[in-house]
Each structure stands twice: as C-alpha cells, then as structure tokens.
Motif scaffolding. Structure first.
Motif, PDB file in Angstrom:
ATOM      1  N   PRO A   1       0.804  -1.229   0.000  1.00 16.65           N
ATOM      2  CA  PRO A   1       0.000   0.000   0.000  1.00 16.65           C
ATOM      3  C   PRO A   1       0.837   1.279   0.000  1.00 16.65           C
ATOM      4  N   ARG A   2       1.985   1.251   0.660  1.00 14.44           N
ATOM      5  CA  ARG A   2       2.800   2.471   0.712  1.00 14.44           C
ATOM      6  C   ARG A   2       3.545   2.725  -0.590  1.00 14.44           C
ATOM      7  N   ALA A   3       3.787   1.674  -1.359  1.00 16.03           N
ATOM      8  CA  ALA A   3       4.487   1.833  -2.636  1.00 16.03           C
ATOM      9  C   ALA A   3       3.523   2.061  -3.789  1.00 16.03           C
ATOM     10  N   PHE A   4       2.264   1.669  -3.640  1.00 15.31           N
ATOM     11  CA  PHE A   4       1.317   1.740  -4.751  1.00 15.31           C
ATOM     12  C   PHE A   4       1.169   3.136  -5.346  1.00 15.31           C
ATOM     13  N   PRO A   5       1.194   4.218  -4.549  1.00 16.29           N
ATOM     14  CA  PRO A   5       1.069   5.543  -5.176  1.00 16.29           C
ATOM     15  C   PRO A   5       2.116   5.809  -6.242  1.00 16.29           C
ATOM     16  N   LEU A   6       3.261   5.135  -6.199  1.00 19.74           N
ATOM     17  CA  LEU A   6       4.266   5.310  -7.248  1.00 19.74           C
ATOM     18  C   LEU A   6       3.745   4.869  -8.603  1.00 19.74           C
ATOM     19  N   ILE A   7       2.926   3.829  -8.597  1.00 22.20           N
ATOM     20  CA  ILE A   7       2.413   3.294  -9.855  1.00 22.20           C
ATOM     21  C   ILE A   7       1.290   4.156 -10.407  1.00 22.20           C
ATOM     22  N   ALA A   8       0.858   5.126  -9.614  1.00 20.66           N
ATOM     23  CA  ALA A   8      -0.186   6.047 -10.077  1.00 20.66           C
ATOM     24  C   ALA A   8       0.377   7.126 -10.990  1.00 20.66           C
ATOM     25  N   SER A   9       1.697   7.149 -11.166  1.00 16.74           N
ATOM     26  CA  SER A   9       2.296   8.108 -12.093  1.00 16.74           C
ATOM     27  C   SER A   9       2.259   7.549 -13.512  1.00 16.74           C
ATOM     28  N   THR A  10       2.519   8.396 -14.473  1.00 14.51           N
ATOM     29  CA  THR A  10       2.474   7.961 -15.871  1.00 14.51           C
ATOM     30  C   THR A  10       3.853   7.494 -16.322  1.00 14.51           C
ATOM     31  N   PRO A  11       3.927   6.517 -17.216  1.00 13.22           N
ATOM     32  CA  PRO A  11       5.232   6.035 -17.683  1.00 13.22           C
ATOM     33  C   PRO A  11       5.939   7.101 -18.506  1.00 13.22           C
ATOM     34  N   PRO A  12       7.223   7.359 -18.242  1.00  8.07           N
ATOM     35  CA  PRO A  12       7.921   8.434 -18.963  1.00  8.07           C
ATOM     36  C   PRO A  12       8.011   8.177 -20.461  1.00  8.07           C
ATOM     37  N   GLU A  13       8.000   6.911 -20.876  1.00 10.04           N
ATOM     38  CA  GLU A  13       8.117   6.623 -22.305  1.00 10.04           C
ATOM     39  C   GLU A  13       6.801   6.845 -23.051  1.00 10.04           C
ATOM     40  N   ALA A  14       5.693   6.976 -22.327  1.00  9.85           N
ATOM     41  CA  ALA A  14       4.392   7.225 -22.953  1.00  9.85           C
ATOM     42  C   ALA A  14       3.515   7.973 -21.956  1.00  9.85           C
ATOM     43  N   PRO A  15       3.781   9.269 -21.728  1.00  8.23           N
ATOM     44  CA  PRO A  15       3.078  10.014 -20.683  1.00  8.23           C
ATOM     45  C   PRO A  15       1.591  10.178 -20.926  1.00  8.23           C
ATOM     46  N   TRP A  16       1.103   9.863 -22.135  1.00  9.57           N
ATOM     47  CA  TRP A  16      -0.326   9.984 -22.413  1.00  9.57           C
ATOM     48  C   TRP A  16      -1.082   8.731 -21.988  1.00  9.57           C
ATOM     49  N   LEU A  17      -0.380   7.706 -21.515  1.00  3.42           N
ATOM     50  CA  LEU A  17      -1.061   6.543 -20.952  1.00  3.42           C
ATOM     51  C   LEU A  17      -1.504   6.838 -19.530  1.00  3.42           C
ATOM     52  N   ARG A  18      -2.527   6.117 -19.103  1.00  4.58           N
ATOM     53  CA  ARG A  18      -3.112   6.408 -17.801  1.00  4.58           C
ATOM     54  C   ARG A  18      -2.764   5.320 -16.790  1.00  4.58           C
ATOM     55  N   PRO A  19      -2.389   5.741 -15.563  1.00  2.89           N
ATOM     56  CA  PRO A  19      -2.160   4.764 -14.508  1.00  2.89           C
ATOM     57  C   PRO A  19      -3.497   4.192 -14.036  1.00  2.89           C
ATOM     58  N   PRO A  20      -3.516   3.087 -13.273  1.00  5.62           N
ATOM     59  CA  PRO A  20      -2.353   2.420 -12.704  1.00  5.62           C
ATOM     60  C   PRO A  20      -1.786   1.296 -13.566  1.00  5.62           C
ATOM     61  N   LEU A  21      -2.309   1.075 -14.784  1.00  9.36           N
ATOM     62  CA  LEU A  21      -1.669   0.112 -15.679  1.00  9.36           C
ATOM     63  C   LEU A  21      -0.442   0.797 -16.282  1.00  9.36           C
ATOM     64  N   ARG A  22       0.569   0.990 -15.454  1.00  2.52           N
ATOM     65  CA  ARG A  22       1.709   1.832 -15.826  1.00  2.52           C
ATOM     66  C   ARG A  22       2.625   1.147 -16.826  1.00  2.52           C
ATOM     67  N   SER A  23       2.577  -0.163 -16.889  1.00  6.27           N
ATOM     68  CA  SER A  23       3.425  -0.906 -17.811  1.00  6.27           C
ATOM     69  C   SER A  23       2.841  -0.866 -19.223  1.00  6.27           C
ATOM     70  N   ILE A  24       3.650  -0.452 -20.188  1.00 12.53           N
ATOM     71  CA  ILE A  24       3.192  -0.443 -21.579  1.00 12.53           C
ATOM     72  C   ILE A  24       2.782  -1.851 -21.995  1.00 12.53           C
ATOM     73  N   ARG A  25       3.496  -2.844 -21.485  1.00  7.58           N
ATOM     74  CA  ARG A  25       3.170  -4.234 -21.812  1.00  7.58           C
ATOM     75  C   ARG A  25       1.757  -4.595 -21.355  1.00  7.58           C
ATOM     76  N   TRP A  26       1.360  -4.127 -20.173  1.00  8.83           N
ATOM     77  CA  TRP A  26       0.029  -4.459 -19.669  1.00  8.83           C
ATOM     78  C   TRP A  26      -1.060  -3.660 -20.376  1.00  8.83           C
ATOM     79  N   VAL A  27      -0.755  -2.425 -20.743  1.00 12.14           N
ATOM     80  CA  VAL A  27      -1.738  -1.657 -21.520  1.00 12.14           C
ATOM     81  C   VAL A  27      -1.951  -2.327 -22.872  1.00 12.14           C
ATOM     82  N   GLU A  28      -0.869  -2.783 -23.484  1.00 15.96           N
ATOM     83  CA  GLU A  28      -0.979  -3.503 -24.746  1.00 15.96           C
ATOM     84  C   GLU A  28      -1.815  -4.773 -24.576  1.00 15.96           C
TER      85      GLU A  28
END
Length: 259
Positions: free
Chosen positions: A132-159
């Motif tokens: 729970p304390r680390a999860f807010p980190l995943i709420a940020s956007t991936p730097p390689e694709a900032p137009w993607l939305r968290p928390p699916l921060r991994s491009i692989r998982w969005v794909e």
C-alpha cells in the motif's frame, strides 16, 4: 609450517578460500556475518527499496538510508541506480513484475472480456494491498508514454489490455473508452483504499499530525456513526463498483452495436 615473516605476527593462516570482493561490491543483510555477503546488484537494491517503502514509506527513503540497510555506502548504489528518480522507477518495475507473476491474471480473454477485466482488476488490487505504501508510485504515468493512464503503468500491460478487448470484438474507440473508464475506476478506488492502509498520497501525508485536542466533540453525528464509518468494506465496495462498471460497459456496447 610457520608463515614467512617470522613468529610473533598476528597474521592468519591461509584458509584456501577466495578473498571477498571490496565492500562496494557487497551488500550485507541485517546482522548476518561477513560469510553471508552476497553481490550487490540492481535487483537486490530494488527489492530492498521496495521492502524499505513497505516498512517506512516513500518519504523516508533516501539513498543513504537504503545504503545503510544494504551495508554499503550510498555512493555504491549509484553504480546500479543513477539516482532516486531511477530508483523509484525501478520499484514500479518491481511491482509490475509481481503482477506478471499473478497466475489468476490472464494475458488473453480466455473466458470472455468480463472475466478478463475482473481478473486484471483484482490482480492490480492484490498488488496494491500487498504494497500500500508503494502503490502511489504506480499512479504516475510512464515516462516513455506520458499519455497513458495509470495504474496500468506498464506499456506491456496496456498492450495486453487493449489487444484483449480488440480480440473480443471491440472496435478501437470502444477499447480506448473502456481502458479510460477501467483505469479511472482502479485508480480512484485503490488510492482511497491504500490511503486507509498508511499510504502517503501527498506532501502533507508525509508528516503525522496529532489528533486535535477537541477530537469529535464538535461533530456529534460523526462521533455517533464512527463505528459504522470505521467498518472496512473495501473488498465488497471494490467488487460492487467493478460489477457496476462492467454492466455499464455491456450496456454501452449493446447500444453501440444496435442490438
């Protein structure tokens, strides 16, 4: 046989064992003896950083404190993580790897898109509850694709998510609309839940404040309902919200298809 150098010197007999690497190549875990030293690596650093955040929170994490936990100087860490920003990105990667290892989360919608979404949602929630304390980190956007939305921060998982919906007959616009609704649902629900489990969601949350002296004396309704308000129904609320989301998506898809 005496060692060359003469008697009286406190020089140990050679043991035949290889010499240990320098301290900047090693990480000592806890109070284990020097024989338990293991090589320092990016993977060990990220694992230690995630464990540190789980215990003490993101705000307490510094390179110096992390180095102390690993038994090395902070400068030794920079050989594997260029700085704190890269360190936190690596922690996010470690969280995503945990989702990769969740056997209940499917890579393709084997049992329909509804089951596919439910499994993925619960997988992300399990990750959030585990850290729970680390999860807010995943709420940020991936730097390689900032137009993607968290928390699916991994491009692989969005794909995986989008390709799964398209394979189920969604068109491009429908798949993107579901992706936006799904990520908004996850982010809102899970950030609220982890905040109740000690996560810091903003700079003010990094400082623990004492309860006001008057407590709830000026809020009699809240005081009377405090037991009900304190009930933890997070999982039930999550499942009900998820079912409602899937029902809304189903209605929109049916309406859009003209059936």
């Amino acid at each position: 046989m005496a060692i060359s150098g003469g008697p009286g010197r406190d020089r140990p007999e050679p043991s035949g064992e290889p010499e240990l690497p320098d301290v900047d190549e090693l990480a000592i875990s806890g109070k284990e003896p020097p024989s338990a030293r293991v090589p320092l690596s990016r993977g060990r650093i990220l694992s230690a950083a995630l464990a540190f955040i789980d215990e003490e929170g993101i705000g307490a994490l510094t390179m110096r404190r992390l180095g102390a936990r690993l038994g090395v100087e902070a400068m030794s860490l920079y050989r594997y993580v260029p700085g704190r920003e890269d360190l936190l990105d690596g922690v996010v990667d470690a969280l995503v790897i945990e989702l990769d290892g969740d056997l209940d989360v499917l890579r393709t919608p084997e049992h329909g898109w509804q089951d596919f979404l439910q499994r993925m949602a619960h997988g992300v929630r399990r990750m959030a509850i585990a850290h729970p304390r680390a999860f807010p980190l995943i709420a940020s956007t991936p730097p390689e694709a900032p137009w993607l939305r968290p928390p699916l921060r991994s491009i692989r998982w969005v794909e995986t998510f989008l390709a799964g919906l398209l394979a189920e007959g969604f068109d491009d616009e429908q798949a993107v609309a579901v992706y936006r609704a799904f990520t908004s649902f996850l982010l809102g629900n899970l950030l609220l839940e982890v905040s109740q489990r000690g996560a810091a969601l903003g700079p003010l949350d990094l400082v623990e404040e004492e309860e006001p002296a008057n407590g709830l004396s000026d809020a009699p309704t809240i005081e009377r309902l405090s037991a009900l308000l304190a009930d933890d129904n997070s999982l039930q609320e999550f499942e009900e919200s998820l079912e409602s989301l899937i029902d809304r998506i189903t209605i929109q898809i049916v309406a859009g298809s003209g059936a």
